[in-house]
Design an enzyme around this catalytic site. Structure first.
Site, PDB file in Angstrom:
ATOM      1  N   CYS A   1       0.809  -1.224   0.000  1.00 59.33           N
ATOM      2  CA  CYS A   1       0.000   0.000   0.000  1.00 59.33           C
ATOM      3  C   CYS A   1       0.843   1.275   0.000  1.00 59.33           C
ATOM      4  CB  CYS A   1      -0.951   0.022   1.194  1.00 59.33           C
ATOM      5  SG  CYS A   1      -2.169  -1.291   1.168  1.00 59.33           S
TER       6      CYS A   1
ATOM      7  N   HIS B   1      -9.357   2.969  -2.415  1.00 64.38           N
ATOM      8  CA  HIS B   1      -7.983   2.561  -2.125  1.00 64.38           C
ATOM      9  C   HIS B   1      -7.426   1.690  -3.256  1.00 64.38           C
ATOM     10  CE1 HIS B   1      -4.439   1.369  -0.070  1.00 64.38           C
ATOM     11  NE2 HIS B   1      -4.930   0.452   0.742  1.00 64.38           N
TER      12      HIS B   1
END
Length: 389
Positions: free
Chosen positions: A105, A341
């Protein structure tokens, strides 16, 4: 050597996995953003030349900028060096290479750090950096014919929770109640909706596949109290976990002495490790390390963009940084809980958001911003940026 400067920043709208952007491959997401960000940077150079601050100008494709490399974060595929494929798809030509970074991430932010480090090491040519993720087209992976959802974040003998389980465990460890998580997610959606209505995303977004805005922004806060927990007896819900998305973001980084170097100077950065059992806290030590290297404190920061994969870890990071839940400096226009996301792109989206909040909105020179992400496997990535004009 003067600090490298981010002079342009753009992104796609973030499309929820399986929706409007689902048919686009990674290079089809990244290439339009690369072209757009290079046009923005070239226009800045032309303005500098017109003011007699420098010589030369960039073409619409960005070739006049002399791009040295394209560095993109990507987590889940398809392999084959998506940055190189995206550079060619963007029309940069065969002489511009590409490098793909995987820090999960934090990949998009790590890619920007790699570009900055290359300039600081002495190759003072401009670079494109950012991230891209097509969760919708990510390939199925298998071992001996058996498919699996993700690769291991840690080896045998170490904790290796998936991020959802880790978020629930961290909420229990830190005593973060559901009510606080619901309030955090509601605040993120409310801020994002207000920013959308006010047009604060418009200048950063490159329309794609008919989308002009992030499709996860909505009235989800009305549903939050009614959503069931994801684990029996737990506090995490689908509303306090972000929607996985498709998208891309990119910036152009110039050496600090360049005539057109007006934007966000990269003062410092940090990548740290933390307990793999609590990956959601990684952003906190990374932020503190980066601020320490810049000789700054949390109170010196005017704007934070910290990737919100889940409400509980986001709150745990704020607690460790001594920030209030509703601190208006943190994700002022909503974070990933509202925007979505796109794994490998999210860290770069945070930099784009800081560029809009500080540079596009006219923050004075010297204003400080911080972008950060917590990372699966127990990592944190952070960058300290300063407005230069």
């Amino acid at each position: 050597m003067a600090d490298p400067v981010i002079v342009a920043a753009r992104r796609t709208p973030i499309g929820t996995r399986g929706r409007a952007l689902a048919g686009l491959r990674v290079e089809e997401l990244a290439a339009p953003v690369i072209r757009a960000v290079l046009r923005e940077a070239a226009a800045g150079r032309e303005r500098a030349a017109a003011l007699d601050f420098g010589s030369g100008s960039g073409s619409g494709s960005g070739s006049g900028l002399g791009i040295a490399d394209v560095v993109l974060g990507n987590c889940m595929g398809p392999g084959g060096n998506p940055a190189r494929v995206s550079a060619l798809a963007a029309g940069l030509g065969p002489d511009v290479p590409g490098s793909t970074v995987d820090r999960q991430c934090g990949s998009g932010l790590a890619a920007v750090i790699d570009a900055v480090c290359a300039i600081r090491a002495g190759d003072e040519r401009p670079r494109v950096a950012g991230g891209v993720e097509s969760a919708s087209t990510a390939p199925t992976r298998s071992v001996d014919g058996v498919a699996y959802d993700r690769a291991a974040f840690a080896p045998d003998g170490w904790p290796d929770p998936d991020m959802t389980r880790a978020a629930e465990d961290l909420a229990r460890h830190d005593g973060i109640p559901r009510s606080r998580q619901d309030a955090h997610a509601a605040r993120s959606h409310a801020r994002a909706r207000a920013a959308l209505v006010a047009g604060r995303f418009a200048d950063e977004i490159v329309p794609l596949a008919g989308m002009t805005a992030d499709d996860a922004i909505g009235g989800a806060e009305r549903l939050l109290p009614r959503l069931p927990p994801l684990f029996p007896g737990g506090t995490l819900t689908a509303g306090t976990a972000t929607r996985i998305g498709d998208g891309a973001a990119a910036v152009v980084v110039l050496p600090g002495g360049d005539a057109a170097a007006s934007g966000l100077a990269v003062r410092a950065h940090a990548v740290v490790g933390c307990d793999p059992a609590q990956p959601g806290i990684g952003a906190a030590p990374a932020v503190l390390a980066a601020l320490g290297r810049a000789g700054l404190r949390v109170d010196d920061v005017a704007a934070f963009e910290i990737v919100e994969a889940f409400a509980a870890p986001s709150l745990a990071v704020l607690d460790r940084l001594g920030l209030a839940d509703d601190d208006e400096r943190v994700c002022a226009d909503g974070g990933a809980l509202a925007l979505g996301h796109p794994w490998g792109a999210s860290g770069a989206v945070s930099v784009v958001r800081l560029f809009s909040r500080l540079v596009r909105r006219g923050a004075p020179a010297g204003t400080i911003g911080v972008a950060a992400a917590s990372v699966g496997g127990g990592l944190g990535v952070a960058m300290v940026l300063e407005v230069v004009r």
